[in-house]
Design a protein around this motif. Sequence first.
Motif, PDB file in Angstrom:
ATOM      1  N   TYR A 174      52.521  30.769  43.317  1.00 16.87           N
ATOM      2  CA  TYR A 174      51.586  31.930  43.492  1.00 16.87           C
ATOM      3  C   TYR A 174      50.361  31.279  43.940  1.00 16.87           C
ATOM      4  CZ  TYR A 174      49.689  29.781  38.984  1.00 16.87           C
ATOM      5  OH  TYR A 174      49.115  29.251  37.984  1.00 16.87           O
ATOM      6  N   ALA A 175      49.911  30.028  43.774  1.00 12.79           N
ATOM      7  CA  ALA A 175      48.895  29.570  44.284  1.00 12.79           C
ATOM      8  C   ALA A 175      48.957  29.249  45.734  1.00 12.79           C
ATOM      9  CB  ALA A 175      48.477  28.017  43.659  1.00 12.79           C
ATOM     10  N   ARG A 176      50.060  28.672  46.379  1.00 11.13           N
ATOM     11  CA  ARG A 176      50.302  28.694  47.788  1.00 11.13           C
ATOM     12  C   ARG A 176      50.220  30.227  48.405  1.00 11.13           C
ATOM     13  NH1 ARG A 176      52.269  24.159  49.878  1.00 11.13           N
ATOM     14  NH2 ARG A 176      52.754  22.417  48.321  1.00 11.13           N
ATOM     15  N   ALA A 177      50.745  31.004  47.741  1.00 12.69           N
ATOM     16  CA  ALA A 177      50.427  32.506  48.412  1.00 12.69           C
ATOM     17  C   ALA A 177      49.021  32.881  48.605  1.00 12.69           C
ATOM     18  CB  ALA A 177      51.281  33.430  47.553  1.00 12.69           C
ATOM     19  N   ALA A 178      48.131  32.584  47.512  1.00 13.55           N
ATOM     20  CA  ALA A 178      46.925  32.981  47.488  1.00 13.55           C
ATOM     21  C   ALA A 178      46.202  32.453  48.699  1.00 13.55           C
ATOM     22  CB  ALA A 178      46.191  32.547  46.398  1.00 13.55           C
ATOM     23  N   VAL A 179      46.730  30.996  48.783  1.00 13.55           N
ATOM     24  CA  VAL A 179      46.141  30.270  50.104  1.00 13.55           C
ATOM     25  C   VAL A 179      46.489  30.992  51.484  1.00 13.55           C
ATOM     26  CG1 VAL A 179      46.029  28.090  51.260  1.00 13.55           C
ATOM     27  CG2 VAL A 179      45.841  28.296  48.703  1.00 13.55           C
ATOM     28  N   MET A 180      47.788  31.383  51.612  1.00 10.29           N
ATOM     29  CA  MET A 180      48.183  31.963  52.796  1.00 10.29           C
ATOM     30  C   MET A 180      47.699  33.409  53.023  1.00 10.29           C
ATOM     31  SD  MET A 180      52.284  30.560  52.522  1.00 10.29           S
ATOM     32  CE  MET A 180      52.696  31.579  53.994  1.00 10.29           C
ATOM     33  N   MET A 181      47.119  33.792  51.960  1.00 15.72           N
ATOM     34  CA  MET A 181      46.714  35.329  51.859  1.00 15.72           C
ATOM     35  C   MET A 181      45.112  35.090  52.529  1.00 15.72           C
ATOM     36  SD  MET A 181      48.464  37.461  49.093  1.00 15.72           S
ATOM     37  CE  MET A 181      47.444  38.662  49.405  1.00 15.72           C
ATOM     38  N   GLY A 182      44.653  33.909  52.415  1.00 12.95           N
ATOM     39  CA  GLY A 182      43.231  33.587  53.048  1.00 12.95           C
ATOM     40  C   GLY A 182      42.210  33.687  51.918  1.00 12.95           C
ATOM     41  N   ALA A 183      42.662  33.731  50.447  1.00  8.01           N
ATOM     42  CA  ALA A 183      41.633  33.530  49.549  1.00  8.01           C
ATOM     43  C   ALA A 183      40.901  32.338  49.571  1.00  8.01           C
ATOM     44  CB  ALA A 183      42.649  33.716  47.959  1.00  8.01           C
ATOM     45  N   ARG A 184      39.606  32.533  49.295  1.00 11.99           N
ATOM     46  CA  ARG A 184      38.773  31.429  49.138  1.00 11.99           C
ATOM     47  C   ARG A 184      38.963  30.227  47.868  1.00 11.99           C
ATOM     48  NH1 ARG A 184      32.761  34.114  50.204  1.00 11.99           N
ATOM     49  NH2 ARG A 184      33.143  34.650  52.373  1.00 11.99           N
ATOM     50  N   PRO A 185      38.722  29.164  48.174  1.00 14.64           N
ATOM     51  CA  PRO A 185      39.045  27.977  47.032  1.00 14.64           C
ATOM     52  C   PRO A 185      38.452  28.604  45.752  1.00 14.64           C
ATOM     53  CG  PRO A 185      38.550  26.800  48.916  1.00 14.64           C
ATOM     54  CD  PRO A 185      38.190  28.234  49.363  1.00 14.64           C
ATOM     55  N   ARG A 186      37.185  29.032  45.575  1.00 13.54           N
ATOM     56  CA  ARG A 186      36.719  29.473  44.281  1.00 13.54           C
ATOM     57  C   ARG A 186      37.385  30.592  43.440  1.00 13.54           C
ATOM     58  NH1 ARG A 186      30.717  31.962  44.777  1.00 13.54           N
ATOM     59  NH2 ARG A 186      31.805  33.564  45.859  1.00 13.54           N
ATOM     60  N   ARG A 187      37.859  31.448  44.383  1.00 11.35           N
ATOM     61  CA  ARG A 187      38.679  32.715  43.862  1.00 11.35           C
ATOM     62  C   ARG A 187      39.981  32.033  43.240  1.00 11.35           C
ATOM     63  NH1 ARG A 187      39.172  37.991  43.663  1.00 11.35           N
ATOM     64  NH2 ARG A 187      41.229  38.805  43.732  1.00 11.35           N
ATOM     65  N   ILE A 188      40.560  31.122  44.188  1.00  5.11           N
ATOM     66  CA  ILE A 188      41.909  30.543  43.758  1.00  5.11           C
ATOM     67  C   ILE A 188      41.657  29.881  42.366  1.00  5.11           C
ATOM     68  CG2 ILE A 188      43.861  28.912  44.172  1.00  5.11           C
ATOM     69  CD1 ILE A 188      43.171  29.488  47.253  1.00  5.11           C
ATOM     70  N   ILE A 189      40.622  28.935  42.402  1.00  2.00           N
ATOM     71  CA  ILE A 189      40.514  28.050  40.971  1.00  2.00           C
ATOM     72  C   ILE A 189      40.153  29.030  39.796  1.00  2.00           C
ATOM     73  CG2 ILE A 189      38.884  26.541  40.097  1.00  2.00           C
ATOM     74  CD1 ILE A 189      38.677  25.056  42.814  1.00  2.00           C
ATOM     75  N   PHE A 190      39.321  30.151  40.059  1.00  2.00           N
ATOM     76  CA  PHE A 190      38.833  30.912  38.830  1.00  2.00           C
ATOM     77  C   PHE A 190      39.641  32.043  38.481  1.00  2.00           C
ATOM     78  CE2 PHE A 190      34.914  28.423  39.991  1.00  2.00           C
ATOM     79  CZ  PHE A 190      34.842  27.685  38.860  1.00  2.00           C
ATOM     80  N   LYS A 191      40.273  32.556  39.639  1.00  2.00           N
ATOM     81  CA  LYS A 191      41.093  33.769  39.270  1.00  2.00           C
ATOM     82  C   LYS A 191      42.618  33.475  38.934  1.00  2.00           C
ATOM     83  CE  LYS A 191      37.636  36.904  39.838  1.00  2.00           C
ATOM     84  NZ  LYS A 191      37.246  37.604  38.511  1.00  2.00           N
ATOM     85  N   HIS A 192      42.875  32.472  39.633  1.00  2.00           N
ATOM     86  CA  HIS A 192      44.637  32.092  39.572  1.00  2.00           C
ATOM     87  C   HIS A 192      45.050  30.972  38.917  1.00  2.00           C
ATOM     88  CE1 HIS A 192      45.451  35.311  42.628  1.00  2.00           C
ATOM     89  NE2 HIS A 192      44.203  35.099  43.378  1.00  2.00           N
ATOM     90  N   LEU A 193      44.075  29.827  38.939  1.00  2.00           N
ATOM     91  CA  LEU A 193      44.471  28.678  38.275  1.00  2.00           C
ATOM     92  C   LEU A 193      44.033  28.501  36.704  1.00  2.00           C
ATOM     93  CD1 LEU A 193      44.169  26.159  41.413  1.00  2.00           C
ATOM     94  CD2 LEU A 193      46.141  27.551  40.586  1.00  2.00           C
ATOM     95  N   LEU A 194      42.838  28.797  36.726  1.00  2.00           N
ATOM     96  CA  LEU A 194      42.144  28.441  35.321  1.00  2.00           C
ATOM     97  C   LEU A 194      42.855  29.244  34.432  1.00  2.00           C
ATOM     98  CD1 LEU A 194      38.161  27.896  36.079  1.00  2.00           C
ATOM     99  CD2 LEU A 194      40.000  26.192  35.322  1.00  2.00           C
ATOM    100  N   PRO A 195      43.035  30.740  34.624  1.00  2.00           N
ATOM    101  CA  PRO A 195      43.651  31.397  33.472  1.00  2.00           C
ATOM    102  C   PRO A 195      44.801  30.624  33.026  1.00  2.00           C
ATOM    103  CG  PRO A 195      42.487  32.995  35.264  1.00  2.00           C
ATOM    104  CD  PRO A 195      42.628  31.631  35.852  1.00  2.00           C
ATOM    105  N   GLY A 196      45.682  30.210  33.898  1.00  2.00           N
ATOM    106  CA  GLY A 196      46.796  29.652  33.279  1.00  2.00           C
ATOM    107  C   GLY A 196      46.733  28.630  32.148  1.00  2.00           C
ATOM    108  N   PHE A 197      45.541  28.179  31.863  1.00  2.00           N
ATOM    109  CA  PHE A 197      45.574  27.267  30.892  1.00  2.00           C
ATOM    110  C   PHE A 197      44.258  27.449  30.042  1.00  2.00           C
ATOM    111  CE2 PHE A 197      43.813  24.890  34.620  1.00  2.00           C
ATOM    112  CZ  PHE A 197      42.797  24.286  34.088  1.00  2.00           C
ATOM    113  N   THR A 198      43.558  28.559  30.016  1.00  2.00           N
ATOM    114  CA  THR A 198      42.424  29.090  29.231  1.00  2.00           C
ATOM    115  C   THR A 198      42.592  28.746  27.617  1.00  2.00           C
ATOM    116  OG1 THR A 198      41.894  31.021  30.952  1.00  2.00           O
ATOM    117  CG2 THR A 198      40.785  30.889  28.648  1.00  2.00           C
TER     118      THR A 198
END
Length: 391
Positions: free
Chosen positions: A284-308
């Motif tokens: 899902y992180a690689r998919a977000a990168v391929m869709m052009g998401a910015r690093p800030r959005r990937i970190i705070f919207k996709h990665l951090l919620p996984g271990f909040t």
Amino acid sequence: MSRHLPPSDREPDHYVNPEPFDPTATEKLTPEQERFYQASQWKIMWWKFRRHKLAVWSGVVLILFYLCVPFAEIIAPYTPNERNNDYLYAPPQTLHLFHDGQFIGPFVYGFTSEVDLETLRWVYKEDPDQVQPLRFFCSGSTYRFWGLWEMDFRLVCAAEGGSMFLAGTDRLGRDQLSGLIYGARLSLTVGIVGIVISMFLGILLGGLAGYFGGIIDSMIQRLIEIMRALPELPLWMALSAALPVTWSPVWIYFGLTIILGLLDWPGLARAVRSKLLSLREEEYARAAVMMGARPRRIIFKHLLPGFTSHLIASASLSIPAMILGETALSFLNLGLRRPSVSWGVLLNEAQNISVVTIYPWLMAPVIPIIIVVLAFNFLGDGLRDAADPYK
């Protein structure tokens, strides 16, 4: 609702002509199983946390302590710096309900005092003839609620012309119980404010190191290693001693919280970095990168919620360390000072072992400190276990 039964991973020892796996075979779920599979992760965490009874009761204790923070002026019978010149080093008064076999309600006996000519100190004795019932929802000495409104309403007061020192007094006749209640405001909030600063820096720097890697990761890792190589308590003392003595108590408080927060982030940053290093390789992180998401959005919207949930557990275990840090600095007269009141400031009165031997009630702040630190540790253990609800 039903689900497919997977084939067995292990074959039986002896069998002949095993039946092929039937993909249409289904197993009926019980209502409990169906409820579990339909629940969100946070709800599953809550169910698991409730089974940790010690953590639940620790949370209740902490809630009661933190309720004293906004209403300290109303709960405390006196203001923290109010002097009672007739009761210097007065011992704790015992709370009674019955007098001569008759129920009176909560009351204390008045003191009679005299000077011991051998030790040259005041000796206090309870006088059974002085029955002083406590007053509730009463008018006491005036104070400024939150420093804004002048009020005199209190939850409990001493009898008219009487005294009420349930935890004794210090060398200037200041009530210890009132000091403990007011001290909870600073000692408990310093951990909350400090952990906010620590989490912000830990998530920011750890997130950058774990997501980008390379030279950024190396620089942040070297900074973390330098911070962790420094001795913690001497560094606290040096930075606290650098705070100008001319600062007001409010600025000293914020300066102390900033110091505690700035020195606590390396451990959290390492935890965030290690998590992001593994999560950034997920699909899902690689998919977000391929869709052009910015690093800030990937970190705070996709990665951090996984271990909040892990961050919450780490924060609950870091708060007691900050409370102990403030207590140690104030005890050494390098942190908060009078007229500010914290548990460490109150313990500053007990630096002399001879004073503690004669007046042991001056060590009363140790009790809430132990209770709060243990409660945070038990709560953190429960949150850490609940953070992995599928384990």
